[in-house]
Design a protein around this motif. Structure first.
Motif: not given
Length: 459
Positions: A129-155
């Protein structure tokens, strides 16, 4: 509708992890329409490597709600949804395991954004997830916390939906229109089924019953059977030629009929319920100091059970909740093995029965309240609820603390006259499964009324 989620766990052995944090976003394909995020007390220690990864530690979870306290909200927000997660197999297994411990069947269709990304955006160096969203330019905060990872997965999922221009991959994973997939015989069976509450019986060509089930909406449940693609459902779809049903008017009688008739008929596709469903029980005994102790034991029809459970983990989770609810001592409920005081006494949440600081008479009053809560309200009573039609009621007879059977009536004199009452009752087997079903239902649901036959009063 989608439920896009992320779960953090304690780590540890396969199927022994507990949830420490969960975040769920209800997504309609365009925008977020509901959300839920919470820390969860897993009732077990977190592995050190997980603490380092997530920053979530045992102290943070001490006062967090336990899973059973957030389970209802999870069911509500995921209702009618397809579960979407990055590595969905893991998150779905964790959720399913937690609900299994509560005795609840949590079965959902899933989509995995790892697999979708590999098909729609091939040849990337990494799909974490971390590397994928970085490649796609999707913001990700609070990595490895549920809310941050879920919000990034929505995007991420929103992006994947736009990339799937042909909709072929999404359709293949979520299932096409069930009606187009079904064989004509299955469409005819669904068409003729009622939307009522009751028990249904699947028959093969020679008329033999191959499966018995119950549902609050028989038509909807049959549709699920006939569109599911697991091995058991596919075999049923091949074998079934007709379905008969019996409307019960309410879910309690449907549960009781299903339990007894599976044991009687032993259909080939009901293997799990042929034997007793409840394999453990909570029992009590008085120790040498006069305190009522509780213990989890293998179910034994010769011993009186306070509560029965499907499995040991469900029993233990329930006993932790009961101990907290009734302010009991962990030592006397068998949850804390010690020769001295229990853990709850250390943190001043136990009144000291473990070291005889609290008188047994006072402590036992709370245990008796527990026993009363999980016993029938009266030894001789009628449970009155909705019937199959508007002007009809159902009745369940409890006599000498034992389940005798059920019936339906239109006129009040039918239940006021004992002889008439017994003629309308369909005799049923009294066993611990029936007792568990009735007592559990009465704790969680309202019925029209309960008639105490001893006092001839209505509650």
């Amino acid at each position: 509708m989608y439920a896009i989620l992320d779960i953090e766990t304690t780590g540890g052995k396969y199927n022994e992890e507990g949830i420490t944090e969960i975040a769920i976003y209800r997504f309609d394909g365009h925008k977020i329409v509901d959300q839920f995020c919470s820390l969860v007390n897993p009732e077990r220690s977190i592995q050190p490597f997980v603490v380092n990864l997530t920053g979530i530690n045992n102290d943070m979870l001490r006062n967090a709600p336990k899973f059973y306290e957030v389970a209802k909200r999870i069911i509500e927000i995921t209702d009618g949804c397809t579960i979407v997660a990055h590595n969905a197999k893991f998150d779905n297994r964790i959720l399913t395991t937690e609900f299994d411990r509560l005795g609840y069947d949590f079965s959902m269709n899933t989509l995995c954004t790892v697999e979708l990304s590999k098909k729609l955006i091939p040849d990337l160096p990494s799909y974490s997830l971390g590397k994928l969203v970085r490649t796609l330019g999707i913001p990700l905060s609070d990595r490895h916390r549920a809310q941050g990872d879920a919000k990034a997965t929505v995007a991420l999922f929103k992006l994947l939906l736009t990339k799937d221009t042909s909709k072929e991959i999404i359709q293949s994973l979520t299932g096409k229109d069930p009606k187009r997939q079904l064989e004509p015989k299955l469409i005819d069976i669904i068409k003729d089924a009622p939307t009522s509450t009751g028990v249904y019986y699947m028959h093969r060509k020679d008329g033999k019953i191959i499966y018995i089930g119950k549902s609050k909406n028989i038509k909807k449940r049959l549709t699920q059977h006939f569109t599911n693609d697991n091995r058991k459902s596919k075999r049923i779809q091949l074998d079934v030629t007709s379905v008969t049903y019996e409307v019960t008017g309410n879910d309690l009688i449907a549960q009781l009929k299903e339990s007894e008739e599976i044991k009687q008929s032993k259909p080939i596709y009901n293997r799990a319920l042929r034997k007793t469903l409840f394999n453990y029980q909570l029992s009590s005994f008085v120790d040498e100091n006069g305190y009522i102790n509780l213990s989890i034991e293998k179910a034994d029809g010769r011993k009186k059970a306070i509560i029965t459970f499907t499995n040991y983990q469900q029993a233990k989770s329930s006993l932790f909740r009961i101990t907290e609810e009734f302010q009991l001592c962990q030592k006397l409920t068998g949850l804390y093995d010690t020769e001295t005081n229990c853990f709850l006494h250390t943190i001043k949440e136990c009144k000291g029965a473990c070291i005889q600081e609290e008188a047994p008479e006072i402590y036992n009053q709370r245990v008796q309240k527990l026993i009363e809560k999980y016993s029938y309200l009266h030894k001789h009573m009628l449970i009155i609820d909705k019937g199959r039609e508007i002007d009809e009621h159902s009745v369940i007879l409890i006599e000498n603390g034992q389940y005798k059977g059920y019936g339906f009536y239109n006129l009040n004199h039918q239940i006021n006259n004992v002889e008439i009452l017994k003629t309308i009752i369909n005799p049923m087997q009294n066993n611990r499964d029936a007792q568990h079903i009735i007592q559990g239902y009465l704790r969680k649901n309202k019925v029209l009324k309960i008639v105490n036959l001893d006092a001839n009063t209505v509650n």
